[in-house]
Design an enzyme around this catalytic site. Structure first.
Site, PDB file in Angstrom:
ATOM      1  N   LYS A 112      34.535  45.854  41.711  1.00  0.00           N
ATOM      2  CA  LYS A 112      33.913  46.108  43.013  1.00  0.00           C
ATOM      3  C   LYS A 112      33.229  47.483  43.042  1.00  0.00           C
ATOM      4  CE  LYS A 112      35.719  42.413  45.249  1.00  0.00           C
ATOM      5  NZ  LYS A 112      36.347  41.697  44.121  1.00  0.00           N
TER       6      LYS A 112
HETATM    7  C1  LIG Z   1      36.410  40.362  43.759  1.00  0.00           C
HETATM    8  C2  LIG Z   1      36.993  40.019  42.439  1.00  0.00           C
HETATM    9  C3  LIG Z   1      36.655  38.821  41.768  1.00  0.00           C
HETATM   10  C4  LIG Z   1      35.759  37.756  42.370  1.00  0.00           C
HETATM   11  O1  LIG Z   1      34.429  38.140  42.481  1.00  0.00           O
HETATM   12  P1  LIG Z   1      33.436  37.367  43.483  1.00  0.00           P
HETATM   13  O2  LIG Z   1      32.186  38.160  43.485  1.00  0.00           O
HETATM   14  O3  LIG Z   1      34.125  37.366  44.817  1.00  0.00           O
HETATM   15  O4  LIG Z   1      33.255  35.984  42.946  1.00  0.00           O
HETATM   16  C5  LIG Z   1      37.201  38.625  40.502  1.00  0.00           C
HETATM   17  N1  LIG Z   1      38.040  39.510  39.943  1.00  0.00           N
HETATM   18  C6  LIG Z   1      38.400  40.665  40.561  1.00  0.00           C
HETATM   19  C7  LIG Z   1      39.353  41.586  39.903  1.00  0.00           C
HETATM   20  C8  LIG Z   1      37.884  40.957  41.830  1.00  0.00           C
HETATM   21  O5  LIG Z   1      38.258  42.102  42.450  1.00  0.00           O
END
Ligand SMILES: *Cc1c(COP(=O)(O)O)cnc(C)c1O
Length: 471
Positions: A112
């Site tokens: 993120k």
């Molecule tokens: C948010 C997240 C995901 C999923 O990503 P999306 O963009 O919501 O599909 C996968 N792995 C981790 C560790 C995340 O924090």
């Protein structure tokens, strides 16, 4: 660049407005009116650029005509200077055909950060230009809260209030939020569940008077700028492995469909991607959709990969827009129907088109743990449960091209799953270890709207005093 809504009724907007608005007024999501194109020759020229310079080149068409045109390069460079690896998103080879794209070298050790480190700076800059302030309000079940906090801390135009369910996030996750000593950051431990926190946030956003006083804004995954920032690492990884002359495939652990939609966008922009593979956990709505052509949501099942415990992927609508041949009015009807019955079917030809774009596989917790164990035994590399699902999906897809699996979190963030797999807990990386002894700062509140609302309004700051912030 202009942006249009997936539901066809909201006005088209420029980048600044899309950044500050989030959801379109007709309930749709914003998309660029057209995809910038990078031909093979241009791509070859981009091959040896450092990550931030590549990011500037890839994203510039999206911010063209906005108030950012001039300062955008500096904001991008600043966003990625704080990553703890010089390549920002390094590639690691797992097997002869299989690579890992590590997206967890940002301040909170999860992917993120790649988007939010830029988004926080863009938001602050847009608000400064307008001489406005905004309040970032979000509910978190663990990881998004800390990434939002790190992205917005010490930014003069932003106050941040993050709600989490008291006693229901891990020690590391809580400390990642509560040990940030910045005056504009407010962490609220709510008596209740994650859903209660989310309901409180929704209620605040729907409260006219509160909106006027606090200018609430969300940094959730429907914000276009997050997708935009995520497009970059697909280019970076593919170029490093020989694109555009050699195509590659990607395998993406998927929750809200933001990350894999960015891959789809990269493909629309001219990056030769052979296979786009979606990895899901037991919440396998997407694999079922690609198999049967019907989107049907059920109850969320908690798993070892909590960031993918999602039944309705909010960004999926951006892909459906193309499946509906960009007919926003028809898609709006379909989405209304889906909201009513939690079911949406597409015609056979559209289902075939969807299958042409994506492969999707689901894995349960036991399979996830087995993957972690297997790769640790074979290579010494420790995968977090989300990344393990990406690797499992990549293996199952048996692509002809080299396949790049996305590693979305550092394994140390999920010690319980790792312990199940290999019977010991990974040591905390530098930066996570140090928060375990820092003082914590948070406010515990009852999960009642009037109490939370009053607390936020009472703690809104005027432009933050720099000296006061130097704690
Ligand atoms: C948010 C997240 C995901 C999923 O990503 P999306 O963009 O919501 O599909 C996968 N792995 C981790 C560790 C995340 O924090």
């Amino acid at each position: 660049m202009r942006y249009i809504s997936t539901r066809g009724a909201a006005p088209s907007l420029g980048f600044d407005e899309v950044l500050l608005t989030g959801l379109a007024s007709d309930g749709g999501l914003y998309l660029p009116q057209s995809w910038p194109q990078f031909d093979a020759e241009t791509l070859r020229d981009l091959r040896d650029l450092p990550y931030a310079e590549l990011a500037i080149r890839i994203m510039s068409p999206f911010v063209k005509g906005s108030s950012f045109e001039k300062e955008f390069p500096d904001l991008v460079r600043a966003a990625y200077a704080g990553f703890n690896h010089p390549a920002v998103t390094p590639l690691v080879q797992l097997d002869s055909h299989l690579w890992l794209l590590e997206l967890f070298h940002g301040p909170t050790f999860a992917f993120k950060d790649v988007a939010l480190q830029l988004l926080g700076r863009l938001l602050n800059s847009a608000l400064q230009t307008r001489k406005e302030r905004a309040t970032v309000i979000g509910a978190t079940s663990g990881d998004t809260g800390s990434a939002a906090i790190e992205a917005c801390r010490d930014r003069d135009s932003l106050d941040v209030f993050i709600l989490y369910p008291h006693g229901r996030v891990s020690d590391v996750q809580r400390r990642q939020m509560t040990t940030v000593a910045s005056a504009n950051i407010h962490v609220l431990a709510i008596d209740g569940t994650f859903d209660d926190c989310q309901d409180l946030v929704k209620a605040l956003f729907n409260d006219e008077e509160f909106r006027r006083m606090a200018q609430p804004t969300a940094v959730n995954s429907i914000n276009w700028a997050r997708i935009m920032a995520q497009i970059v690492y697909y280019f970076a990884a593919a170029l490093a492995l020989g694109a555009p002359d050699k195509p590659v495939s990607f395998s993406v652990p998927t929750g809200n469909f933001g990350n894999v939609f960015a891959a789809y966008a990269a493909r629309r922009m001219g990056l030769p991607i052979e296979r786009l593979i979606i990895g899901s956990n037991s919440n396998d709505v997407l694999p079922r959709f690609f198999e049967h052509g019907t989107l049907s949501a059920t109850e969320v099942v908690p798993t070892l990969s909590p960031s993918m415990d999602i039944q309705v992927s909010s960004n999926f609508e951006r892909f459906l827009f193309d499946l509906w041949e960009q007919n926003g009015t028809a898609l709006a009807d379909a989405m209304t129907e889906f909201k009513r019955g939690q079911r949406l079917s597409v015609a056979a030809n559209a289902a075939a088109l969807a299958r042409n774009q994506f492969l999707a596989f689901g894995f349960n917790d036991q399979q996830t743990v087995e993957q972690i164990r297997k790769w640790y035994k074979n290579t010494g590399i420790l995968l977090d449960p989300h990344s393990a699902i990406a690797v499992a999906a990549a293996t199952k897809a048996q692509t002809k091209t080299p396949c790049i699996a996305l590693a979305t979190a550092h394994p140390a963030k999920f010690p319980a799953a790792i312990k199940q797999a290999i019977d010991f807990t990974p040591s905390l990386p530098h930066g996570l270890a140090e928060i375990m002894t820092k003082p914590e700062r948070f406010t515990r509140l009852a999960g009642q709207l009037d109490i939370v609302r009053a607390h936020i309004l009472k703690h809104l700051s005027q432009p933050v005093d720099k000296k006061r912030m130097a704690v």
